[in-house]
Design a protein around this motif. Structure first.
Motif, PDB file in Angstrom:
ATOM      1  N   PRO A  29       0.833  -1.217   0.000  1.00  0.00           N
ATOM      2  CA  PRO A  29       0.000   0.000   0.000  1.00  0.00           C
ATOM      3  C   PRO A  29       0.865   1.264   0.000  1.00  0.00           C
ATOM      4  O   PRO A  29       1.904   1.325   0.672  1.00  0.00           O
ATOM      5  N   PRO A  30       0.458   2.293  -0.738  1.00  0.00           N
ATOM      6  CA  PRO A  30       1.229   3.550  -0.751  1.00  0.00           C
ATOM      7  C   PRO A  30       1.138   4.289   0.590  1.00  0.00           C
ATOM      8  O   PRO A  30       2.029   5.072   0.921  1.00  0.00           O
ATOM      9  N   GLU A  31       0.063   4.041   1.323  1.00  0.00           N
ATOM     10  CA  GLU A  31      -0.105   4.665   2.634  1.00  0.00           C
ATOM     11  C   GLU A  31      -0.541   3.586   3.614  1.00  0.00           C
ATOM     12  O   GLU A  31      -0.884   2.467   3.229  1.00  0.00           O
ATOM     13  N   LYS A  32      -0.581   3.919   4.870  1.00  0.00           N
ATOM     14  CA  LYS A  32      -0.937   2.927   5.859  1.00  0.00           C
ATOM     15  C   LYS A  32      -2.412   2.575   5.756  1.00  0.00           C
ATOM     16  O   LYS A  32      -3.250   3.391   5.389  1.00  0.00           O
ATOM     17  N   ILE A  33      -2.678   1.332   6.120  1.00  0.00           N
ATOM     18  CA  ILE A  33      -4.048   0.821   6.030  1.00  0.00           C
ATOM     19  C   ILE A  33      -4.759   1.152   7.336  1.00  0.00           C
ATOM     20  O   ILE A  33      -4.338   0.732   8.419  1.00  0.00           O
ATOM     21  N   ASN A  34      -5.862   1.900   7.207  1.00  0.00           N
ATOM     22  CA  ASN A  34      -6.636   2.270   8.394  1.00  0.00           C
ATOM     23  C   ASN A  34      -7.704   1.220   8.719  1.00  0.00           C
ATOM     24  O   ASN A  34      -7.911   0.874   9.879  1.00  0.00           O
ATOM     25  N   SER A  35      -8.388   0.738   7.668  1.00  0.00           N
ATOM     26  CA  SER A  35      -9.494  -0.194   7.876  1.00  0.00           C
ATOM     27  C   SER A  35      -9.676  -1.030   6.619  1.00  0.00           C
ATOM     28  O   SER A  35      -9.341  -0.589   5.503  1.00  0.00           O
ATOM     29  N   LEU A  36     -10.232  -2.258   6.813  1.00  0.00           N
ATOM     30  CA  LEU A  36     -10.435  -3.164   5.682  1.00  0.00           C
ATOM     31  C   LEU A  36     -11.708  -3.951   5.934  1.00  0.00           C
ATOM     32  O   LEU A  36     -11.915  -4.479   7.044  1.00  0.00           O
ATOM     33  N   VAL A  37     -12.555  -4.014   4.926  1.00  0.00           N
ATOM     34  CA  VAL A  37     -13.778  -4.824   4.983  1.00  0.00           C
ATOM     35  C   VAL A  37     -13.874  -5.627   3.693  1.00  0.00           C
ATOM     36  O   VAL A  37     -13.371  -5.215   2.637  1.00  0.00           O
ATOM     37  N   VAL A  38     -14.549  -6.806   3.746  1.00  0.00           N
ATOM     38  CA  VAL A  38     -14.702  -7.658   2.574  1.00  0.00           C
ATOM     39  C   VAL A  38     -16.016  -8.411   2.693  1.00  0.00           C
ATOM     40  O   VAL A  38     -16.388  -8.871   3.776  1.00  0.00           O
ATOM     41  N   SER A  39     -16.717  -8.541   1.584  1.00  0.00           N
ATOM     42  CA  SER A  39     -17.971  -9.290   1.530  1.00  0.00           C
ATOM     43  C   SER A  39     -18.310  -9.572   0.073  1.00  0.00           C
ATOM     44  O   SER A  39     -18.146  -8.689  -0.794  1.00  0.00           O
ATOM     45  N   MET A  92     -10.764  -0.930   1.174  1.00  0.00           N
ATOM     46  CA  MET A  92      -9.634  -0.635   2.053  1.00  0.00           C
ATOM     47  C   MET A  92      -9.471   0.885   2.156  1.00  0.00           C
ATOM     48  O   MET A  92      -9.515   1.593   1.153  1.00  0.00           O
ATOM     49  N   SER A  93      -9.332   1.358   3.393  1.00  0.00           N
ATOM     50  CA  SER A  93      -9.091   2.782   3.636  1.00  0.00           C
ATOM     51  C   SER A  93      -7.595   2.993   3.801  1.00  0.00           C
ATOM     52  O   SER A  93      -6.964   2.393   4.676  1.00  0.00           O
ATOM     53  N   LEU A  94      -7.023   3.870   2.942  1.00  0.00           N
ATOM     54  CA  LEU A  94      -5.582   4.137   2.948  1.00  0.00           C
ATOM     55  C   LEU A  94      -5.351   5.591   3.325  1.00  0.00           C
ATOM     56  O   LEU A  94      -5.963   6.504   2.732  1.00  0.00           O
ATOM     57  N   ASP A 105      -7.375  10.108   3.053  1.00  0.00           N
ATOM     58  CA  ASP A 105      -8.453  10.506   2.142  1.00  0.00           C
ATOM     59  C   ASP A 105      -8.672   9.529   0.991  1.00  0.00           C
ATOM     60  O   ASP A 105      -9.393   9.826   0.069  1.00  0.00           O
ATOM     61  N   THR A 106      -8.038   8.337   1.038  1.00  0.00           N
ATOM     62  CA  THR A 106      -8.107   7.431  -0.117  1.00  0.00           C
ATOM     63  C   THR A 106      -8.888   6.166   0.260  1.00  0.00           C
ATOM     64  O   THR A 106      -8.689   5.602   1.342  1.00  0.00           O
ATOM     65  N   LEU A 107      -9.706   5.744  -0.697  1.00  0.00           N
ATOM     66  CA  LEU A 107     -10.480   4.505  -0.541  1.00  0.00           C
ATOM     67  C   LEU A 107     -10.185   3.616  -1.757  1.00  0.00           C
ATOM     68  O   LEU A 107     -10.345   4.053  -2.896  1.00  0.00           O
ATOM     69  N   LEU A 108      -9.717   2.377  -1.488  1.00  0.00           N
ATOM     70  CA  LEU A 108      -9.371   1.451  -2.564  1.00  0.00           C
ATOM     71  C   LEU A 108     -10.381   0.306  -2.570  1.00  0.00           C
ATOM     72  O   LEU A 108     -10.590  -0.366  -1.559  1.00  0.00           O
ATOM     73  N   ARG A 109     -11.015   0.091  -3.746  1.00  0.00           N
ATOM     74  CA  ARG A 109     -11.995  -1.001  -3.909  1.00  0.00           C
ATOM     75  C   ARG A 109     -11.441  -2.010  -4.913  1.00  0.00           C
ATOM     76  O   ARG A 109     -10.998  -1.628  -5.988  1.00  0.00           O
ATOM     77  N   ILE A 110     -11.517  -3.297  -4.532  1.00  0.00           N
ATOM     78  CA  ILE A 110     -10.982  -4.368  -5.382  1.00  0.00           C
ATOM     79  C   ILE A 110     -12.037  -5.458  -5.500  1.00  0.00           C
ATOM     80  O   ILE A 110     -12.545  -5.975  -4.491  1.00  0.00           O
ATOM     81  N   ASP A 111     -12.369  -5.776  -6.754  1.00  0.00           N
ATOM     82  CA  ASP A 111     -13.203  -6.960  -7.022  1.00  0.00           C
ATOM     83  C   ASP A 111     -12.254  -8.153  -7.088  1.00  0.00           C
ATOM     84  O   ASP A 111     -11.431  -8.255  -8.006  1.00  0.00           O
ATOM     85  N   LEU A 150     -21.450   0.516   1.048  1.00  0.00           N
ATOM     86  CA  LEU A 150     -20.328   0.747   1.959  1.00  0.00           C
ATOM     87  C   LEU A 150     -20.615   1.969   2.809  1.00  0.00           C
ATOM     88  O   LEU A 150     -20.888   3.064   2.277  1.00  0.00           O
ATOM     89  N   LEU A 151     -20.574   1.820   4.135  1.00  0.00           N
ATOM     90  CA  LEU A 151     -20.712   2.920   5.087  1.00  0.00           C
ATOM     91  C   LEU A 151     -19.355   3.211   5.704  1.00  0.00           C
ATOM     92  O   LEU A 151     -18.665   2.287   6.159  1.00  0.00           O
ATOM     93  N   ILE A 152     -18.978   4.487   5.720  1.00  0.00           N
ATOM     94  CA  ILE A 152     -17.671   4.920   6.239  1.00  0.00           C
ATOM     95  C   ILE A 152     -17.929   5.843   7.417  1.00  0.00           C
ATOM     96  O   ILE A 152     -18.425   6.971   7.243  1.00  0.00           O
ATOM     97  N   ALA A 153     -17.636   5.346   8.611  1.00  0.00           N
ATOM     98  CA  ALA A 153     -17.818   6.163   9.822  1.00  0.00           C
ATOM     99  C   ALA A 153     -16.539   6.929  10.104  1.00  0.00           C
ATOM    100  O   ALA A 153     -15.451   6.335  10.151  1.00  0.00           O
ATOM    101  N   LEU A 154     -16.647   8.253  10.311  1.00  0.00           N
ATOM    102  CA  LEU A 154     -15.492   9.101  10.594  1.00  0.00           C
ATOM    103  C   LEU A 154     -15.416   9.393  12.086  1.00  0.00           C
ATOM    104  O   LEU A 154     -16.427   9.343  12.812  1.00  0.00           O
ATOM    105  N   ASN A 155     -14.209   9.691  12.547  1.00  0.00           N
ATOM    106  CA  ASN A 155     -14.038   9.991  13.962  1.00  0.00           C
ATOM    107  C   ASN A 155     -14.627  11.330  14.347  1.00  0.00           C
ATOM    108  O   ASN A 155     -14.641  11.705  15.519  1.00  0.00           O
ATOM    109  N   THR A 156     -15.129  12.064  13.367  1.00  0.00           N
ATOM    110  CA  THR A 156     -15.776  13.368  13.613  1.00  0.00           C
ATOM    111  C   THR A 156     -17.284  13.216  13.732  1.00  0.00           C
ATOM    112  O   THR A 156     -18.018  14.196  13.552  1.00  0.00           O
ATOM    113  N   SER A 157     -17.755  11.997  14.022  1.00  0.00           N
ATOM    114  CA  SER A 157     -19.187  11.715  14.182  1.00  0.00           C
ATOM    115  C   SER A 157     -19.958  12.023  12.902  1.00  0.00           C
ATOM    116  O   SER A 157     -21.084  12.521  12.922  1.00  0.00           O
ATOM    117  N   GLU A 158     -19.347  11.724  11.808  1.00  0.00           N
ATOM    118  CA  GLU A 158     -20.004  11.840  10.522  1.00  0.00           C
ATOM    119  C   GLU A 158     -19.966  10.467   9.844  1.00  0.00           C
ATOM    120  O   GLU A 158     -19.183   9.596  10.210  1.00  0.00           O
TER     121      GLU A 158
END
Length: 974
Positions: free
Chosen positions: A53-63, A69-71, A74-80, A112-120
């Motif tokens: 990853p070019p940046e650190k991985i904050n969170s990862l979900v799969v279904s 993957m959140s990098l 401000d970056t969101l990576l989606r992989i089929d 996909l729901l993305i919860a932010l630490n700013t209560s958004e």
């Protein structure tokens, strides 16, 4: 990797130990070998993803094979994952310092729901590239989301539940409009439905899960740090889209049911195992402070879905104050705990750690572990690296655990395709049942194992468990192959002996009557089993000996019936005077040979029934083979009983139309003995043609003579055409009978006259009845009074037969007159014949000069010729040529002789010294002889016209060409 090798060595050691222990209890060396010869693939096979990853991985979900993957910031990576070479990068577009707190992906991988630490909270649909903010959600730090797996689609989430850090549960719905990218508000609504609390107040909603049971019932599971809540309620059919408010409203005034544990990790996490996609989960595992609460989900329960709960404490090396678990995932038989530097797999059956995987420090601390329920893959990530675990043959060793827990049915279920493991389970189950005195169950299991047969059998014998031993032998017998004939014979014979012993014991105990009947039925089922039929048949002699040694005649008969040994069955009934039963067996199976063998015995006791059975068999029985039985019977029985023999013989003669001489002779003997009236009617019905009579005439004559049946003898004499003997014997019975015999030789008048003379002599000399004698004269035209007169005595007056003498004289006069008339007619006939001859001598015919021979078509007058009355004319030589081949041989010889004589008379005399008178006389004699010769030749050659006489008729079937000259004629035509 070290942990995997250690586990393999332990498993190998256990397998070899089990093999040695099984060998010690009698498992054949040719049985199963359980030592693994090569390394097996681990159940949890780790794979590092080739991704930097070019940046650190904050969170990862799969279904559903969709990975998000959140990098960085401000970056969101989606992989089929079906197309891993085509990643999709989306920018969140945030200018502030907000960071991704958690991400939530629904079961379809679309929302996909993305919860932010700013209560958004942000929303991204799989089909779009732009992230949208959910305005109604602002001000809430999202901790969990309960997706709607029943109404959700790719464009609409359906009613979902959202848990916050403040303990509130909200119901919401997100929809993507069809006309544009988003509607004005993608979040359709966002309303609070409940608040979760612990003893200190509201607590964060760590997990939410929505499941649907039967009959429209919904189960909602919500967890906090220490509590697990259940909300149960029905949603009316057709109103599911309205949400779950009605379910929470029921619990507005009181708390729902919950489970609480004192320890606290500061958070909790619940995982579910779903066997198939879109089906309900089957089990759950809740990671909390005291350990892992594991159980199954029972959707049929009314108030709680949780069932079979148990708490597995954390392994000793896990100290929640130092290295608390971070995440948990659940598979079919394991739950995996994620620690900062390792992964531990714990078996849900026994709580033992079966797998541990350490991660190198260079990868960093482990952050999160999740599972894709669609493909059963487990994902783990740090800030730098992503790993994936494949779960392979997870149930491979489950059978051992179930076996050690004495859950043998489940153990067998999980090793049914591994016979070597199944054998171990069965042996363990058999031993367990034996120790618990469940001997029948133990026998059934032992019969399916490869353990030594002798040891198991001795084990039951020592325990004095014959019933279990029988069950073991029955099961072992059913598992044998058709080729194992020796083993089959051994088991079959042994089982028969055991059954007979057991039946003998039970039969003597009245209190065990029901058990005796049940055992008897099992024994009969065993004897009649189609699988055992061949073996029992081949060894029936041994089985008979066993049955006889136990005195069990009932089952001897039953076994004989099964073996179709009806001869033994019938013999048994006869020995016990059960003649009706014996006859029933014969009648039921209709075996001709058995009828022949046992009829002599049966007819002595039940003659009428035996004859009825014979008649029912019809033509299948040969009556000749039954005659010995009837003869023995008739010699010792009364007349009434002999009638049964006559009844069967009459059936054979009149119904079956038998023509065998022995049958007819025997019927004759019975008639002669008991029914003389029927004897004569039988003889008369048989007729008088010797060629169509089926009895022996000489035997019948001798038989009737011995019993004094004279009328029958007379009839037989008539059939034999011995009329004199018939008349002689008939005169001893009845003169009228003799008269009927005397008229039989119609073609022999001399014999008829002789027979009538016998009758007349008898009437005159024996009966001395002149009138009856005179009646004989009127009955036979061949007799005259002069034939009868010598029979009368001298003193008889003429008055008695004066009329007969007068009639005789009148007949003579008539005869003389008739002779005179015939003589006159003969004289007249001779006179007419002489006149005709004289007339024929003077008859002539005229021949024209142009007439031709009918045979050669040459002029007729050139050579001597013949003229016939029919008009045909032939040269002499032509007629001779046509007639000669058709003459009989003796006439041909006579004709040749006449021709030679005629030629001799036509030659001049060689003597020149004869006197003239002598020559004249000789010439006259020679001339007379020559005319006679020519007349004889004419009589032969010209007896009839060759074209109009019988010669032409006789030659109609002769070929035109002589067969002897056929070849020559055929060659002349070529």
């Amino acid at each position: 990797m070290a942990s995997i090798l250690d586990e393999y060595e332990d498993s190998l050691h256990r397998s070899v130990s089990v093999q040695q222990s099984r060998a010690s209890v009698g498992i054949p060396h040719s049985g199963y070998v359980n030592a693994r010869l090569e390394k097996e693939t681990p159940i949890f096979n780790k794979q590092r993803i080739d991704f930097a990853p070019p940046e650190k991985i904050n969170s990862l979900v799969v279904s559903s094979n969709q990975l998000c993957m959140s990098l960085g910031k401000d970056t969101l990576l989606r992989i089929d994952l079906g197309k891993p070479d085509e990643p999709n990068q989306v920018e969140l577009g945030r200018k502030d310092e907000a960071k991704v707190y958690k991400m939530f992906l629904d079961h379809t991988g679309s929302h996909l729901l993305i919860a932010l630490n700013t209560s958004e909270c942000l929303y991204l649909n799989r089909s779009v590239q732009k992230v949208r903010a959910l305005s109604r959600w602002k001000g809430h730090l999202i901790e969990s989301v309960g997706w709607n797996k029943f109404l959700g689609s790719e464009t609409n989430t359906g009613p979902i539940l959202v848990g916050t850090s403040q303990g509130q549960i909200y119901e919401a719905e997100i929809s993507v409009s069809e006309g544009s990218l988003f509607s004005t508000n993608p979040d359709q609504y966002f309303r609070q439905v409940y608040t979760l609390e612990e003893e200190s107040g509201p607590a964060p909603v760590c997990c939410l899960e929505i499941e649907r049971g039967i009959e429209g019932k919904f189960f909602i599971i919500a967890t906090t740090r220490k509590r697990l809540f259940q909300f149960v309620g029905k949603v009316p059919e057709g109103t599911e889209q309205q949400g779950f408010s009605s379910i929470f409203a029921v619990h507005a005034d009181h708390l729902p049911s919950f489970r609480e544990f004192p320890a606290n990790l500061g958070f909790s996490e619940i995982a579910f195992y779903t066997p198939k996609l879109r089906s309900n989960p089957r089990s759950f595992a809740w990671m909390m402070g005291n350990g892992v609460l594991y159980g199954t989900l029972d959707y049929s329960r009314p108030d709680s879905i949780l069932s079979d709960e148990r708490v597995w404490v954390y392994p000793p090396d896990i100290d929640i104050s130092v290295n608390k678990p971070i995440s948990i995932v659940l598979t079919q038989f394991h739950f995996l705990l994620l620690l900062p530097d390792r992964v531990k797999a714990v078996c849900t059956l026994n709580g033992q750690v079966v797998f541990q995987d350490l991660f190198l420090e260079k990868f960093g601390l482990l952050t999160r572990m999740i599972k894709d329920p669609t493909v059963q893959q487990i994902w783990i990530h740090t800030e730098k690296v992503v790993f994936r675990y494949h779960v392979q043959r997870e149930s491979r060793d489950v059978w051992k655990m179930y076996m050690n827990m004495n859950k043998f049915d489940l153990a067998k279920e999980y090793c049914k395709d591994r016979p070597e493991c199944l054998d171990i389970v069965l042996a363990k189950e058999a031993e367990h049942c034996f120790q618990n005195k469940r001997y029948l169950d133990s026998a059934k299991c032992y019969a399916l194992t490869q353990n030594y047969f002798e040891e198991i059998a001795l084990k039951f014998i020592e325990a004095k468990q014959e019933e279990a031993l029988m069950e073991f032998l029955i099961k072992k017998l059913s598992n044998l192959k058709p080729s194992e004939k020796t083993q089959t014979t051994l088991l079959t014979t042994w089982l028969t002996e055991l059954y007979l012993n057991w039946l003998g014991i039970l039969q003597g105990d009245p209190s065990q009557r029901n058990l005796y009947l049940d055992t008897r039925e099992k024994f009969r089922t065993f004897l009649s089993s189609p699988k055992n039929k061949d073996c029992l048949f081949n060894n029936r002699a041994s089985i008979y000996e066993l049955l006889a040694s136990h005195g069990d005649t009932e089952h001897m008969v039953y076994f004989a019936v099964i073996m179709q040994d009806y001869e033994r069955v019938v013999a048994h009934h006869c020995q016990h005077d059960e003649y009706d039963e014996a006859l029933n067996v014969l009648s039921r199976h209709r075996d001709e040979k058995l009828f022949y063998k046992f009829s002599p015995v049966l007819i002595q006791h039940i003659p009428k029934k035996v004859v009825d059975a014979w008649i029912s068999m019809g033509s299948r029985l040969d009556a000749r083979n039954l005659i010995p039985a009837l003869v023995n019977y008739s010699q010792s029985a009364s007349t009434q009983q002999i009638n049964e023999a006559i009844r069967y013989m009459e059936f054979c003669v009149y119904q079956l139309e038998e023509t065998q001489q022995a049958i007819h002779n025997y019927l004759l003997s019975l008639y002669a003995l008991c029914r003389p009236d029927s004897l004569l009617s039988y003889l008369e019905q048989a007729g008088t043609n010797p060629n169509r009579i089926h009895y022996d005439l000489k035997y019948a004559l001798r038989l009737c003579a011995e019993h004094g049946h004279h009328r029958a003898c007379v009839h037989i004499y008539k059939v034999m055409e011995l009329y004199e003997e018939a008349v002689d014997l008939a005169l001893q019975v009845d003169v009228d009978l003799a008269k009927s015999c005397a008229d039989l030789p119609e073609d022999d008048e001399e014999l008829r006259k002789k027979l009538w003379l016998k009758i007349a002599r008898h009437v005159v000399q024996e009966e001395k009845d002149v009138k009856k004698a005179m009646a004989c004269l009127s009955s036979c035209a061949l007799l005259k009074i002069e034939d009868v007169l010598p029979f009368f005595p001298d003193f008889v007056t003429i008055d008695h037969f004066k009329e007969a003498i007068c009639n005789s004289l009148e007949d003579y006069n008539k005869h003389i007159e008739e002779l005179k008339r015939e003589m006159e007619e003969a004289t007249q006939s001779a006179k007419r014949i002489r006149e005709d001859i004289q007339e024929m001598r003077n008859k002539y015919g005229s021949v024209e000069p142009q007439e031709k021979c009918a045979a050669c078509d040459f002029p007729l007058l050139n050579r001597p010729f013949y003229l016939f009355l029919c008009g045909h004319m032939f040269h002499y030589d032509c007629l001779l040529q046509a007639v000669f081949p058709n003459l009989p041989a003796y006439k041909q010889a006579k004709l040749e002789d006449l021709q030679k004589k005629l030629a001799a008379t036509s030659q001049p005399s060689k003597s020149h010294h004869r006197p003239k008178d002598a020559d004249t006389n000789s010439l006259g004699k020679g001339q007379q002889s020559r005319e006679q010769i020519k007349a004889d030749i004419d009589d032969i050659v010209a007896a009839e016209c060759v074209y109009c006489g019988e010669l032409m008729i006789r030659s109609i079937d002769k070929p035109f060409i002589d067969p002897q000259k056929y070849e020559e004629e055929m060659q002349s035509w070529l």
